[in-house]
Design an enzyme around this catalytic site. Structure first.
Site, PDB file in Angstrom:
ATOM      1  N   ASN A 178      -5.248  58.332   1.640  1.00  0.00           N
ATOM      2  CA  ASN A 178      -5.358  57.024   0.995  1.00  0.00           C
ATOM      3  C   ASN A 178      -6.790  56.546   1.237  1.00  0.00           C
ATOM      4  O   ASN A 178      -7.117  56.057   2.314  1.00  0.00           O
ATOM      5  CB  ASN A 178      -4.323  56.082   1.627  1.00  0.00           C
ATOM      6  CG  ASN A 178      -4.331  54.710   0.991  1.00  0.00           C
ATOM      7  OD1 ASN A 178      -5.216  54.393   0.199  1.00  0.00           O
ATOM      8  ND2 ASN A 178      -3.354  53.894   1.350  1.00  0.00           N
ATOM      9  N   ARG A 238      -3.300  58.912  -2.899  1.00  0.00           N
ATOM     10  CA  ARG A 238      -2.888  57.635  -3.483  1.00  0.00           C
ATOM     11  C   ARG A 238      -3.980  57.203  -4.463  1.00  0.00           C
ATOM     12  O   ARG A 238      -5.152  57.113  -4.097  1.00  0.00           O
ATOM     13  CB  ARG A 238      -2.740  56.579  -2.396  1.00  0.00           C
ATOM     14  CG  ARG A 238      -2.435  55.236  -2.981  1.00  0.00           C
ATOM     15  CD  ARG A 238      -2.305  54.174  -1.916  1.00  0.00           C
ATOM     16  NE  ARG A 238      -1.908  52.935  -2.535  1.00  0.00           N
ATOM     17  CZ  ARG A 238      -2.394  51.748  -2.190  1.00  0.00           C
ATOM     18  NH1 ARG A 238      -3.279  51.640  -1.228  1.00  0.00           N
ATOM     19  NH2 ARG A 238      -1.983  50.662  -2.803  1.00  0.00           N
ATOM     20  N   HIS A 282       1.942  48.580  -6.189  1.00  0.00           N
ATOM     21  CA  HIS A 282       2.909  48.892  -5.120  1.00  0.00           C
ATOM     22  C   HIS A 282       4.052  49.775  -5.637  1.00  0.00           C
ATOM     23  O   HIS A 282       5.147  49.797  -5.057  1.00  0.00           O
ATOM     24  CB  HIS A 282       3.579  47.618  -4.535  1.00  0.00           C
ATOM     25  CG  HIS A 282       2.695  46.714  -3.757  1.00  0.00           C
ATOM     26  ND1 HIS A 282       2.863  45.343  -3.764  1.00  0.00           N
ATOM     27  CD2 HIS A 282       1.655  46.965  -2.934  1.00  0.00           C
ATOM     28  CE1 HIS A 282       1.948  44.792  -2.979  1.00  0.00           C
ATOM     29  NE2 HIS A 282       1.194  45.756  -2.480  1.00  0.00           N
ATOM     30  N   ARG A 307      -4.014  35.941  -1.609  1.00  0.00           N
ATOM     31  CA  ARG A 307      -4.062  35.769  -3.073  1.00  0.00           C
ATOM     32  C   ARG A 307      -3.111  34.665  -3.510  1.00  0.00           C
ATOM     33  O   ARG A 307      -2.019  34.523  -2.967  1.00  0.00           O
ATOM     34  CB  ARG A 307      -3.674  37.067  -3.788  1.00  0.00           C
ATOM     35  CG  ARG A 307      -4.591  38.217  -3.515  1.00  0.00           C
ATOM     36  CD  ARG A 307      -4.231  39.409  -4.411  1.00  0.00           C
ATOM     37  NE  ARG A 307      -4.841  40.614  -3.897  1.00  0.00           N
ATOM     38  CZ  ARG A 307      -4.167  41.711  -3.509  1.00  0.00           C
ATOM     39  NH1 ARG A 307      -2.846  41.762  -3.629  1.00  0.00           N
ATOM     40  NH2 ARG A 307      -4.808  42.749  -3.042  1.00  0.00           N
ATOM     41  N   GLU A 324       5.343  54.555   2.099  1.00  0.00           N
ATOM     42  CA  GLU A 324       4.588  55.016   0.931  1.00  0.00           C
ATOM     43  C   GLU A 324       4.032  56.426   1.146  1.00  0.00           C
ATOM     44  O   GLU A 324       3.982  57.216   0.210  1.00  0.00           O
ATOM     45  CB  GLU A 324       3.455  54.020   0.632  1.00  0.00           C
ATOM     46  CG  GLU A 324       4.015  52.716   0.077  1.00  0.00           C
ATOM     47  CD  GLU A 324       2.988  51.593   0.002  1.00  0.00           C
ATOM     48  OE1 GLU A 324       2.802  50.915   1.025  1.00  0.00           O
ATOM     49  OE2 GLU A 324       2.394  51.406  -1.064  1.00  0.00           O
TER      50      GLU A 324
END
Ligand code: AMP
Length: 402
Positions: free
Chosen positions: A10, A93, A182, A243, A386
């Site tokens: 990743n 990823r 996601h 955010r 993940e």
């Protein structure tokens, strides 16, 4: 020798996270992280479970190439090197696969070109992902390298959910639509939730609430995503650590006209200085709850706004799905914050939703139900993974069973 290992990479703009897994039993052989690449204070931490070894090194690591070489050396020290005949593939990823990539994909030059073409819609992420891929390909050109896209799981969304109601030609010219992110987590958790219920993914409708520092919800009908809360970028939807999530777009015009703020300033405000941190100065839910418990009004309001947004999405996705079998909480906040789970579901008995206080208070790393036995909709905590999902998808593809 059978090839049963997958290395998951990743690659972020200044970091590389990695895990080496043995797919015979999905066990982790090694995990690690290179941080602050390009600075003098770069740091590599590496754990090999096979050798029960954890090592750290600090000092300048100039770029991704140097970072991956350092990772390869660490793995080699534990007999897990990239030249091992047991390594089947590297799974990467990749944040944005646009509309092109609906599945994990073996990387070749055409795939690299397409990921590059998508940079305008993922300017922060795809360049770093590409650098990681190119570096890994240079190190092991003969090894299959697979891209697993964060957007792929959401490509099954119907046009009615994926389109914004703006001029179609403008939208198409600039590839403006709702992509969602996601996806690897939503795919993993929706399937794990079905398994927890003892059912096949095709037999259940699930709402997944991925509540980490970034947060997103998805509505999954019979194993396929039909709606998700993030959009063109990860800014849309739920209140997140930093955010804003959903916002009247006119706020941006207002900030420009009345506040004199530039596009970049507004981008920073909404992505980095909003959400929980903007509301109360903290983005860690543990700290916010501590403050709430001490009677801090600012933290209480931040918590209430966070939960209110979550409730709106639970209600909306109930309407989208028509029938919901389970709601699954996952990621840092979803897996660990009993108060968030309790508050998000409170008052939704009419929707068949309830949380049992004792079950909700249990701390465990295992998937578990927290709704009282016999309630119509199961409420579950399902830890996401993940890396395992990327490794599983990668291995399925290269082993020819995908
Ligand atoms: P993630 O992005 O999935 O790693 O989630 C990170 C976030 O999870 C942190 O910013 C915290 O807000 C939250 N978190 C982690 N551990 C806990 C905990 N024990 N209780 C409440 N929130 C937590």
């Amino acid at each position: 020798m059978t090839k049963t290992r997958v290395l998951v990479l990743n690659s972020g703009s200044s970091s590389v996270k990695y895990q080496l897994l043995d797919m015979r039993d999905s066990s982790r052989l090694a995990v690690g992280l290179v941080e602050r690449i390009g600075e003098h204070t770069s740091r590599l931490s590496h754990t090999a479970f096979t050798a029960r070894q954890t090592r750290e090194q600090t000092g300048p690591i100039a770029d991704h190439e140097a970072a991956l070489k350092a990772v390869a050396e660490e793995l080699a020290r534990d007999g897990l090197g990239l030249d091992s005949p047991e390594l089947a593939a590297i799974g990467h990823r990749v944040v944005h696969g646009g509309r092109t990539f609906t599945e994990p994909t073996v990387i070749d030059d055409a795939v690299l070109d397409e990921i590059e073409r998508l940079i305008p819609v993922a300017p922060l992420h795809n360049p770093a992902n590409l650098t990681g891929i190119r570096t890994a390909m240079a190190l092991r050109p003969d090894l299959p390298q697979v891209a697993v896209f964060d957007t792929a799981f959401h490509t099954t969304m119907p046009e009615s959910a994926a389109r914004y109601a703006i001029d179609v030609r403008t939208a198409d010219r600039h590839r403006i639509r709702r992509y969602g992110f996601h996806g690897t987590s939503h795919a993993y958790v929706s399937r794990a939730t079905a398994k927890l219920l003892g059912k096949a993914p095709e037999d259940v409708n699930v709402i997944v609430l991925h509540l980490g520092n970034g947060a997103s919800a998805s509505a999954v009908r019979k194993g396929r995503c039909v709606e998700t809360s993030m959009g063109l970028t990860p800014l849309e939807g739920l209140v997140m650590g930093t955010r804003s999530g959903d916002l009247d777009p006119a706020v941006i015009f207002h900030l420009a006209r009345v506040g004199g703020m530039s596009v970049d300033e507004t981008d920073t405000l909404l992505n980095k200085e909003s959400g929980l941190v903007g509301l109360c100065g903290d983005n860690d839910m543990r700290e916010i709850r501590r403050r709430v418990d001490e009677g801090d009004e600012e933290a209480r309001l931040a918590f209430d706004i966070y939960v209110h947004r979550l409730k709106k999405y639970i209600g909306a996705y109930n309407a989208v799905l028509g029938r919901v079998d389970a709601i699954a909480f996952t990621a840092g906040v979803g897996e660990n914050s009993a108060p968030v789970r309790e508050a998000a579901v409170a008052g939704l008995e009419e929707l068949g939703l309830a949380v049992d206080g004792d079950l909700n208070a249990v701390r465990s790393g295992e998937p578990r139900l927290i709704s009282p036995p016999g309630t119509r909709v199961a409420v579950a905590v399902v830890p996401t993974d993940e890396e395992l999902e990327i490794a599983t998808q990668t291995y399925a593809l290269v082993a020819g069973t995908g």
